[in-house]
Design a protein around this motif. Structure first.
Motif, PDB file in Angstrom:
ATOM      1  N   ARG A 204      23.658  -0.782  -6.823  1.00 26.52           N
ATOM      2  CA  ARG A 204      24.505  -0.571  -5.646  1.00 26.52           C
ATOM      3  C   ARG A 204      25.943  -0.236  -6.028  1.00 26.52           C
ATOM      4  O   ARG A 204      26.511   0.754  -5.566  1.00 26.52           O
ATOM      5  CB  ARG A 204      24.470  -1.802  -4.739  1.00 26.52           C
ATOM      6  N   ASN A 205      26.503  -1.066  -6.874  1.00 22.56           N
ATOM      7  CA  ASN A 205      27.895  -0.835  -7.251  1.00 22.56           C
ATOM      8  C   ASN A 205      28.061   0.524  -7.949  1.00 22.56           C
ATOM      9  O   ASN A 205      29.029   1.235  -7.712  1.00 22.56           O
ATOM     10  CB  ASN A 205      28.392  -1.970  -8.152  1.00 22.56           C
ATOM     11  N   HIS A 208      27.892   3.406  -5.259  1.00 17.81           N
ATOM     12  CA  HIS A 208      28.944   3.401  -4.244  1.00 17.81           C
ATOM     13  C   HIS A 208      30.349   3.425  -4.813  1.00 17.81           C
ATOM     14  O   HIS A 208      31.285   3.871  -4.157  1.00 17.81           O
ATOM     15  CB  HIS A 208      28.795   2.191  -3.319  1.00 17.81           C
ATOM     16  N   ASN A 209      30.496   2.932  -6.028  1.00 17.38           N
ATOM     17  CA  ASN A 209      31.857   2.684  -6.525  1.00 17.38           C
ATOM     18  C   ASN A 209      32.243   3.429  -7.783  1.00 17.38           C
ATOM     19  O   ASN A 209      33.408   3.438  -8.145  1.00 17.38           O
ATOM     20  CB  ASN A 209      32.014   1.186  -6.837  1.00 17.38           C
ATOM     21  N   ILE A 227      25.655  -0.092   1.426  1.00 22.31           N
ATOM     22  CA  ILE A 227      26.712  -0.913   0.852  1.00 22.31           C
ATOM     23  C   ILE A 227      26.559  -2.396   1.191  1.00 22.31           C
ATOM     24  O   ILE A 227      26.985  -3.257   0.423  1.00 22.31           O
ATOM     25  CB  ILE A 227      28.096  -0.366   1.277  1.00 22.31           C
TER      26      ILE A 227
HETATM   27  C1  LIG Z   1      33.237  -1.767  -4.875  1.00 19.14           C
HETATM   28  O1  LIG Z   1      34.400  -2.227  -5.533  1.00 19.14           O
HETATM   29  C2  LIG Z   1      35.207  -3.071  -4.736  1.00 19.14           C
HETATM   30  C3  LIG Z   1      36.488  -3.336  -5.461  1.00 19.14           C
HETATM   31  O2  LIG Z   1      36.210  -3.750  -6.800  1.00 19.14           O
HETATM   32  C4  LIG Z   1      34.433  -4.355  -4.407  1.00 19.14           C
HETATM   33  O3  LIG Z   1      35.180  -5.198  -3.610  1.00 19.14           O
HETATM   34  C5  LIG Z   1      33.143  -3.976  -3.679  1.00 19.14           C
HETATM   35  O4  LIG Z   1      32.338  -5.128  -3.515  1.00 19.14           O
HETATM   36  C6  LIG Z   1      32.351  -2.945  -4.494  1.00 19.14           C
HETATM   37  N1  LIG Z   1      31.233  -2.460  -3.716  1.00 19.14           N
HETATM   38  C7  LIG Z   1      29.982  -2.612  -4.079  1.00 19.14           C
HETATM   39  C8  LIG Z   1      28.947  -1.990  -3.224  1.00 19.14           C
HETATM   40  O5  LIG Z   1      29.667  -3.235  -5.066  1.00 19.14           O
END
Ligand SMILES: *[C@@H]1O[C@H](CO)[C@@H](O)[C@H](O)[C@H]1NC(C)=O
Ligand code: HEM
Ligand SMILES: *[C@@H]1O[C@H](CO)[C@@H](O)[C@H](O)[C@H]1NC(C)=O
Ligand SMILES: *[C@@H]1O[C@H](CO)[C@@H](O)[C@H](O)[C@H]1NC(C)=O
Ligand SMILES: *[C@@H]1O[C@H](CO)[C@@H](O)[C@H](O)[C@H]1NC(C)=O
Ligand SMILES: *[C@@H]1O[C@H](CO)[C@@H](O)[C@H](O)[C@H]1NC(C)=O
Length: 319
Positions: A204-205, A208-209, A227
């Motif tokens: 996921r991270n 998305h990130n 997300i």
């Molecule tokens: C993406 O990164 C932000 C900042 O580090 C964090 O707060 C958020 O949980 C992250 N999103 C995901 C989907 O992991």
């Protein structure tokens, strides 16, 4: 010319004699006298299970990896929890994740009926991993046999000694070097992610990130891995281009920023392993050679032999 007067006859004879002695003396023939059908029984069941569900090949390969990295290749991962025993199955890298236990149970019960108390669960895992790779079109290697099964397991070892998908390159290098593997071997072994699947919770991270990811690839994954946390269990293939086949597709994906896990893409992110990833992406044979050799080494991690441990009759519990 008749076959028996072929001038090369003597060479063929010597060659077969050589093969005979090579096979008979190696411990790859460990069950030759005590359970001659052991290897064919395992191979038949693995072939059947993978034909039924292609993902099972990857699942069985991973089971052997997660067994060997924790207390060595001793089938510790197969032990079920009981009221007074916590095994490895509920450790973070394994819970809701490792699978294939029923296939191992089926193989074990067949082996128990043809040669009771002879073939260890740890050997079954090592052979099933090899047969899975072969069934999926990958390389083969000769598995050394004679492992014995543990009477214990390590929940904490499973939590600390297996690599995590959020690791960076130096974490990955450290985790594998603690088990005696070189950087090259770590990269080759990672090529196992050419088959099988991962859950949204682990990528996921990344989709998305992260920025070092192909944007079309990321977009295609987001719909199935939103997300918020509801989609944790949704699956995606680790190798987007050839999801099932054991090939070098995993490395090709990395070159175009299509590694599914953060840890996958770390192998091609401007660091010391970029050139190896490029090499394997260009040459499947080189990858197969290095993968097979590294698997032999992994299958060899701190084995119980001789009279240590036991031969479990049921892989899920000690006798
Ligand atoms: C993406 O990164 C932000 C900042 O580090 C964090 O707060 C958020 O949980 C992250 N999103 C995901 C989907 O992991
Ligand atoms: C390099 C470090 C590694 C990390 C961080 C890692 C991590 C992971 C993760 C997070 C998954 C998905 C699990 C899930 O979604 O439940 C996975 C799947 C898988 N891993 Fe690894 N792994 C690594 C190395 C290896 C090695 C060395 C092998 C085997 C030699 C391997 C074989 C597999 C296979 C085949 C799957 C798919 C399993 C299935 O579909 O059931 N991995 N890995
Ligand atoms: C990798 O991650 C570890 C923590 O897991 C951190 O200490 C280290 O600085 C990171 N290395 C690099 C090169 O980013
Ligand atoms: C993904 O997970 C969510 C939440 O569990 C579920 O509603 C959705 O149907 C899943 N998507 C697919 C394609 O299975
Ligand atoms: C979405 O998730 C489901 C459920 O795990 C899976 O069967 C399907 O293949 C996934 N779709 C894509 C495009 O990854
Ligand atoms: C496996 O272990 C045996 C015995 O310790 C050793 O002789 C052999 O060379 C090892 N094989 C590999 C590939 O590490």
């Amino acid at each position: 010319m008749a076959l028996n007067s072929h001038p090369n006859r003597i060479y063929f004879f010597v060659f077969y004699l050589f093969l005979y002695y090579k096979t008979a003396s190696a411990s790859s023939d460990f069950y030759g006298a005590t359970c001659p059908k052991a290897l064919s029984t395992i191979r038949n069941e693995v072939t059947k299970a993978v034909a039924k569900e292609h993902r099972m090949g990857g699942s069985l390969l991973r089971l052997h990896f997660h067994d060997c990295f924790v207390n060595g290749c001793d089938a510790s991962i197969l032990l079920d929890d009981t009221s007074d025993f916590t095994g490895e199955k509920t450790a973070a890298p394994n819970i809701k994740s490792v699978r294939g236990f029923e296939v191992i149970d089926t193989i074990k019960s067949q082996l128990e009926s043809i040669c009771p108390g002879v073939v260890s669960c740890a050997d079954i895992l090592a052979v099933a991993a090899r047969d899975s790779v072969v069934t999926l079109g990958g390389p083969s290697w000769t598995v050394q046999l004679g492992r014995r099964d543990s009477m214990t397991a390590s929940f904490s070892g499973a939590n600390t000694e297996l690599p995590s998908p959020i690791f960076n390159l130096s974490d990955l290098i450290t985790t594998f070097s603690l088990k005696g593997f070189t950087v090259n071997e770590m990269v080759a072994l990672s090529g196992a992610h050419t088959t099988g699947q991962a859950r949204c919770v682990f990528f996921r991270n990344r989709v998305h990130n992260e920025t070092n990811i192909d944007s079309t690839f990321a977009t295609s994954l987001k719909s199935n891995c939103t997300i918020d946390t509801g989609d944790d269990e949704n699956l995606s293939s680790l190798d987007i281009t050839t999801p099932v086949w054991f090939d070098n597709g995993y490395f090709k994906n990395l070159l175009s920023s299509k590694g599914l896990l953060h840890s996958d893409q770390q192998l091609f992110s401007g660091g010391s392993t970029d050139s190896l990833v490029t090499k394997y992406s260009n040459n499947a044979e080189t990858f197969y050679q290095d993968f097979s050799n590294a698997m032999l080494k992994m299958s060899n991690l701190s084995l119980l032999t001789g009279t240590a441990g036991q031969i479990r009759t049921n892989c899920r519990k000690i006798n």
